[in-house]
Design a protein around this motif. Sequence first.
Motif, PDB file in Angstrom:
ATOM      1  N   TYR A  83      -4.582   3.824  -9.285  1.00 39.85           N
ATOM      2  CA  TYR A  83      -3.594   4.203  -9.763  1.00 39.85           C
ATOM      3  C   TYR A  83      -3.907   5.876 -10.065  1.00 39.85           C
ATOM      4  O   TYR A  83      -3.485   6.651  -8.917  1.00 39.85           O
ATOM      5  CB  TYR A  83      -4.405   3.348 -11.520  1.00 39.85           C
ATOM      6  CG  TYR A  83      -2.850   5.121 -12.373  1.00 39.85           C
ATOM      7  CD1 TYR A  83      -1.793   4.633 -12.294  1.00 39.85           C
ATOM      8  CD2 TYR A  83      -3.950   6.006 -12.698  1.00 39.85           C
ATOM      9  CE1 TYR A  83      -1.054   5.667 -13.115  1.00 39.85           C
ATOM     10  CE2 TYR A  83      -2.956   6.860 -13.580  1.00 39.85           C
ATOM     11  CZ  TYR A  83      -1.373   6.349 -13.543  1.00 39.85           C
ATOM     12  OH  TYR A  83      -0.697   7.613 -13.992  1.00 39.85           O
ATOM     13  N   ASN A  84      -5.560   6.196  -9.399  1.00 42.61           N
ATOM     14  CA  ASN A  84      -5.148   7.895  -9.531  1.00 42.61           C
ATOM     15  C   ASN A  84      -4.748   8.480  -8.651  1.00 42.61           C
ATOM     16  O   ASN A  84      -3.950   9.813  -7.429  1.00 42.61           O
ATOM     17  CB  ASN A  84      -6.720   7.991 -10.107  1.00 42.61           C
ATOM     18  CG  ASN A  84      -7.111   8.257 -11.335  1.00 42.61           C
ATOM     19  OD1 ASN A  84      -6.103   8.328 -11.999  1.00 42.61           O
ATOM     20  ND2 ASN A  84      -8.802   8.080 -11.417  1.00 42.61           N
ATOM     21  N   GLU A  88      -1.300  10.660  -7.536  1.00 45.49           N
ATOM     22  CA  GLU A  88      -1.522  11.713  -6.762  1.00 45.49           C
ATOM     23  C   GLU A  88      -0.377  11.445  -5.717  1.00 45.49           C
ATOM     24  O   GLU A  88       0.471  12.493  -5.486  1.00 45.49           O
ATOM     25  CB  GLU A  88      -2.788  12.097  -5.848  1.00 45.49           C
ATOM     26  CG  GLU A  88      -2.990  12.865  -6.836  1.00 45.49           C
ATOM     27  CD  GLU A  88      -3.463  13.869  -8.100  1.00 45.49           C
ATOM     28  OE1 GLU A  88      -2.820  14.624  -6.726  1.00 45.49           O
ATOM     29  OE2 GLU A  88      -2.772  13.856  -8.846  1.00 45.49           O
ATOM     30  N   TYR A 101       1.134   4.744 -16.549  1.00 40.40           N
ATOM     31  CA  TYR A 101       0.859   4.202 -16.380  1.00 40.40           C
ATOM     32  C   TYR A 101       1.158   3.219 -17.610  1.00 40.40           C
ATOM     33  O   TYR A 101       0.643   3.488 -18.394  1.00 40.40           O
ATOM     34  CB  TYR A 101      -0.396   4.512 -16.314  1.00 40.40           C
ATOM     35  CG  TYR A 101      -1.923   4.230 -16.139  1.00 40.40           C
ATOM     36  CD1 TYR A 101      -1.813   2.856 -15.402  1.00 40.40           C
ATOM     37  CD2 TYR A 101      -2.924   4.360 -16.086  1.00 40.40           C
ATOM     38  CE1 TYR A 101      -3.147   2.393 -14.431  1.00 40.40           C
ATOM     39  CE2 TYR A 101      -3.794   3.207 -15.390  1.00 40.40           C
ATOM     40  CZ  TYR A 101      -4.043   2.328 -14.892  1.00 40.40           C
ATOM     41  OH  TYR A 101      -4.934   1.653 -15.285  1.00 40.40           O
TER      42      TYR A 101
END
Length: 175
Positions: A83-84, A88, A101
Motif C-alpha cells: 500500500y505505502n 507514493e 485505502y
Amino acid sequence: MAAAYELDDLDRKILALLMENAKRPYTELGAKLFVSGGTIHVRMNKLIAAGVVKGQTLVVDPVKLGYDVSAFLGIYLKGSGLYNQAAEYLKGIQEIVSAHYTTGVYSIFARVVCRDTDHLRDVLQRIQAFEGIQRTETFITLEETIDRPVQVISREELDELRATDDPAGSGRTGK
C-alpha cells in the motif's frame, strides 16, 4: 497528546456558514451570529490550530477546464504490504484527485479526472504500470448528484441562519 477540541454552538454555526461561502467576511459572520468580527477571527484561529479546519481551497469545475471524464477506480494490490509504495506511486499521477485505502474488495479506491476516454486509457496504463497493482476496475461517472460537506448543525438551524440573509423571507441566499 492534546485533548480533542470541543466544538460549541458558535463554532458549528461559523463552520456551517463558511462551508457555504468561505469568502464571507468575519464582520458579516459576527453580525449574523451576534458577536464581533474579532471573536470570529479568534475562533477560526482556534479551529485551525486544533486541526478542525484543515485549509481553505478554491473549488473549480474540471469540466470547464476541459476534463470531461470523471471515473472511479477500484485498485487491487498484489499484497496489502504494498500500500505505502503504491500510494507514493499514485501521488505522482496528477489526474488522480483522490485516493482512499479501503476495506472490502479493493485495496485502493481512487477518483481520476481526464480530458476524454483516450486520456483515461493513458492514465489507466500509467496506473497499471506499477508492479504491485494486480488489476483495476473502472467506473465512469455520468453525473455527480451530491457533493456537500459534512453537516455541523441541523438542517433546521442552517435554514434559520440562511433566512437571516434574506430580509424579504423568500428563503434565497443569493446563490
